[in-house]
Scaffold this active site. Structure first.
Site, PDB file in Angstrom:
ATOM      1  CE  LYS A   1      37.838  37.640  41.326  1.00 38.56           C
ATOM      2  NZ  LYS A   1      37.184  38.876  41.310  1.00 38.56           N
TER       3      LYS A   1
ATOM      4  CE  LYS B   1      34.110  37.083  37.691  1.00 41.72           C
ATOM      5  NZ  LYS B   1      33.957  38.282  37.521  1.00 41.72           N
TER       6      LYS B   1
HETATM    7  N1  C2G Z   1      29.135  45.092  38.184  1.00 35.51           N
HETATM    8  C1  C2G Z   1      27.819  45.929  38.161  1.00 35.51           C
HETATM    9  N2  C2G Z   1      27.014  45.514  37.063  1.00 35.51           N
HETATM   10  C2  C2G Z   1      27.262  44.487  36.169  1.00 35.51           C
HETATM   11  C3  C2G Z   1      28.257  43.956  36.398  1.00 35.51           C
HETATM   12  C4  C2G Z   1      29.276  43.993  37.377  1.00 35.51           C
HETATM   13  O1  C2G Z   1      27.549  46.735  38.962  1.00 35.51           O
HETATM   14  N3  C2G Z   1      26.066  44.158  35.263  1.00 35.51           N
HETATM   15  C5  C2G Z   1      29.876  45.290  39.348  1.00 35.51           C
HETATM   16  C6  C2G Z   1      30.152  44.169  40.171  1.00 35.51           C
HETATM   17  O2  C2G Z   1      28.993  44.191  41.299  1.00 35.51           O
HETATM   18  C7  C2G Z   1      31.328  44.446  40.860  1.00 35.51           C
HETATM   19  C8  C2G Z   1      32.166  45.187  39.638  1.00 35.51           C
HETATM   20  O3  C2G Z   1      31.098  45.447  38.798  1.00 35.51           O
HETATM   21  O4  C2G Z   1      31.106  45.569  41.898  1.00 35.51           O
HETATM   22  C9  C2G Z   1      33.131  44.463  39.083  1.00 35.51           C
HETATM   23  O5  C2G Z   1      32.636  43.239  38.596  1.00 35.51           O
HETATM   24  P1  C2G Z   1      33.510  41.986  38.416  1.00 35.51           P
HETATM   25  O6  C2G Z   1      34.623  42.317  37.459  1.00 35.51           O
HETATM   26  O7  C2G Z   1      32.635  40.892  37.967  1.00 35.51           O
HETATM   27  O8  C2G Z   1      33.895  41.620  39.865  1.00 35.51           O
HETATM   28  P2  C2G Z   1      33.974  40.339  40.923  1.00 35.51           P
HETATM   29  O9  C2G Z   1      34.421  39.215  40.050  1.00 35.51           O
HETATM   30  O10 C2G Z   1      32.564  40.398  41.407  1.00 35.51           O
HETATM   31  O11 C2G Z   1      35.303  40.670  41.813  1.00 35.51           O
HETATM   32  O12 C2G Z   1      36.917  40.504  46.254  1.00 35.51           O
HETATM   33  C10 C2G Z   1      35.633  40.959  45.384  1.00 35.51           C
HETATM   34  C11 C2G Z   1      35.797  40.468  44.303  1.00 35.51           C
HETATM   35  O13 C2G Z   1      37.217  40.583  43.482  1.00 35.51           O
HETATM   36  C12 C2G Z   1      34.808  41.094  43.195  1.00 35.51           C
END
Ligand code: C2G
Length: 130
Positions: free
Chosen positions: A44, A46
């Site tokens: 990803k 990250k």
């Molecule tokens: N999130 C949120 N508000 C934020 C930050 C994050 O609601 N201010 C939510 C994201 O939308 C996601 C969850 O928290 O639903 C986890 O965020 P991340 O760890 O950034 O996940 P991401 O990298 O988007 O991984 O296959 C799908 C991916 O693995 C999603």
């Protein structure tokens, strides 16, 4: 027993993550979190501060989380939904529309993100305070 699943990296667990998980749990009775492995994070683009085992332990400590499984690929979602008999897939609306292919297997819900907080913002703000 309504089963909900969500996916993510959940690094530097913060209020936005917590609110997402709380709303996800409120959609059912049992919440599964598919937590991105360190290897999948590399895919990803990250790099998490906390390694997978620490991110997993933090999520498992939350009352609203019932099970944490690994997320290793983009392609595992349909299998996960079928294997765990998931009723609802939920994720933040930064992913709006991206997982509609799951609609033939379960309900798909995109929730509004929590504004003003993100792992990137935390790292940036800490950098400025040095
Ligand atoms: N999130 C949120 N508000 C934020 C930050 C994050 O609601 N201010 C939510 C994201 O939308 C996601 C969850 O928290 O639903 C986890 O965020 P991340 O760890 O950034 O996940 P991401 O990298 O988007 O991984 O296959 C799908 C991916 O693995 C999603």
């Amino acid at each position: 027993m309504k089963r909900v699943i969500t996916y993510g990296t959940f690094d530097l667990l913060h209020f936005g993550h917590i609110k997402l998980l709380q709303r996800a749990k409120a959609l059912g009775d049992y919440l599964i979190v598919a937590l991105s492995s360190d290897e999948f994070n590399a895919i990803k683009g990250k790099h998490a501060y906390h390694p997978y085992e620490e991110r997993k332990a933090m999520l498992e400590a939350l009352r609203v989380v019932d099970l944490v499984i690994r997320e290793d690929t983009w392609e595992q979602k349909v299998n996960d939904v079928l294997f765990y008999h998931v009723d609802t897939f939920v994720i933040g609306d930064d992913w709006e529309g991206k997982f509609d292919f799951l609609k033939e297997h379960c309900e798909v819900v995109y929730l509004p993100r929590t504004e003003g907080i993100s792992t990137t913002k935390i790292k940036h703000d800490l950098e400025l305070k040095k």
